[in-house]
Design an enzyme around this catalytic site. Structure first.
Site, mmCIF file in Angstrom:
data_model
loop_
_atom_site.group_PDB
_atom_site.id
_atom_site.type_symbol
_atom_site.label_atom_id
_atom_site.label_comp_id
_atom_site.label_asym_id
_atom_site.label_seq_id
_atom_site.Cartn_x
_atom_site.Cartn_y
_atom_site.Cartn_z
ATOM 1 N N CYS A 73 -104.628 -29.295 13.521
ATOM 2 C CA CYS A 73 -103.265 -28.809 13.759
ATOM 3 C C CYS A 73 -102.971 -27.559 12.919
ATOM 4 O O CYS A 73 -103.593 -27.329 11.881
ATOM 5 C CB CYS A 73 -102.246 -29.867 13.369
ATOM 6 N N GLU A 75 -100.342 -26.999 11.061
ATOM 7 C CA GLU A 75 -99.779 -27.316 9.746
ATOM 8 C C GLU A 75 -100.887 -27.541 8.727
ATOM 9 O O GLU A 75 -100.824 -27.063 7.592
ATOM 10 C CB GLU A 75 -98.908 -28.581 9.828
#
Ligand code: ZN
Length: 160
Positions: A73, A75
């Site tokens: 991801c 993040e």
């Protein structure tokens, strides 16, 4: 038996334009890096922009893989870069934006569970809250004053 109520309070901005200027700038960086994501399978692009206490901005986007679980991801791409390159500098704010190539995403898109757990590690380590702002392609922007606010009952190093 007692009941335990867990409450999270979030702030909701009606649009990008309503954000404070500093956050607009951070969100703009998130949007720019989002559109460079490598997401040929999901066609779901995510960007993350982290503002560090020293003024550095660290960017990340999702990186997919034909072997799906090997992808990562946005993040975590960003937060691990920050952890690797600026290990002693606290992360102050995080702006996240998501966009689907299949439909217009209007819903503010929060970090997934795995990313919440990963971000929590850094919030606990630095002992300072990380403000998190997240949005879809357009529309409302949600602010959480900390990661802990998004992940009550977090598992952290206090259990080890
Ligand atoms: Zn995630």
């Amino acid at each position: 038996m007692k009941e335990l109520e867990i409450k999270s309070v979030l702030q909701v901005y009606d649009s990008f334009d309503e954000l404070p200027e500093e956050i607009q700038n951070l969100m703009s960086e998130s949007i720019t890096i989002r559109d460079k994501a490598y997401a040929p399978y999901s066609e779901f692009l995510v960007g993350a922009a982290l503002l560090l206490e020293n003024g550095e901005v660290v960017l990340g986007n999702n990186q997919e893989n034909a072997c799906y679980p090997s992808g990562l991801c946005a993040e975590r791409t960003a937060i691990y870069y920050a952890g690797a390159n600026f290990p002693d500098v606290p992360i102050v704010k995080m702006a996240l934006s998501a966009r689907s190539l299949k439909y217009q995403l209007l819903t503010p898109t929060p970090p997934c569970g795995a990313c919440r757990q990963s971000i929590a590690e850094y919030e606990v380590k630095q002992d300072k809250p990380i403000e998190i702002y997240f949005m879809g392609e357009t529309g409302k922007v949600v602010k959480s004053s900390s990661l802990a606010n998004l992940l009550p009952l977090v598992f952290d190093n206090s259990y080890l």
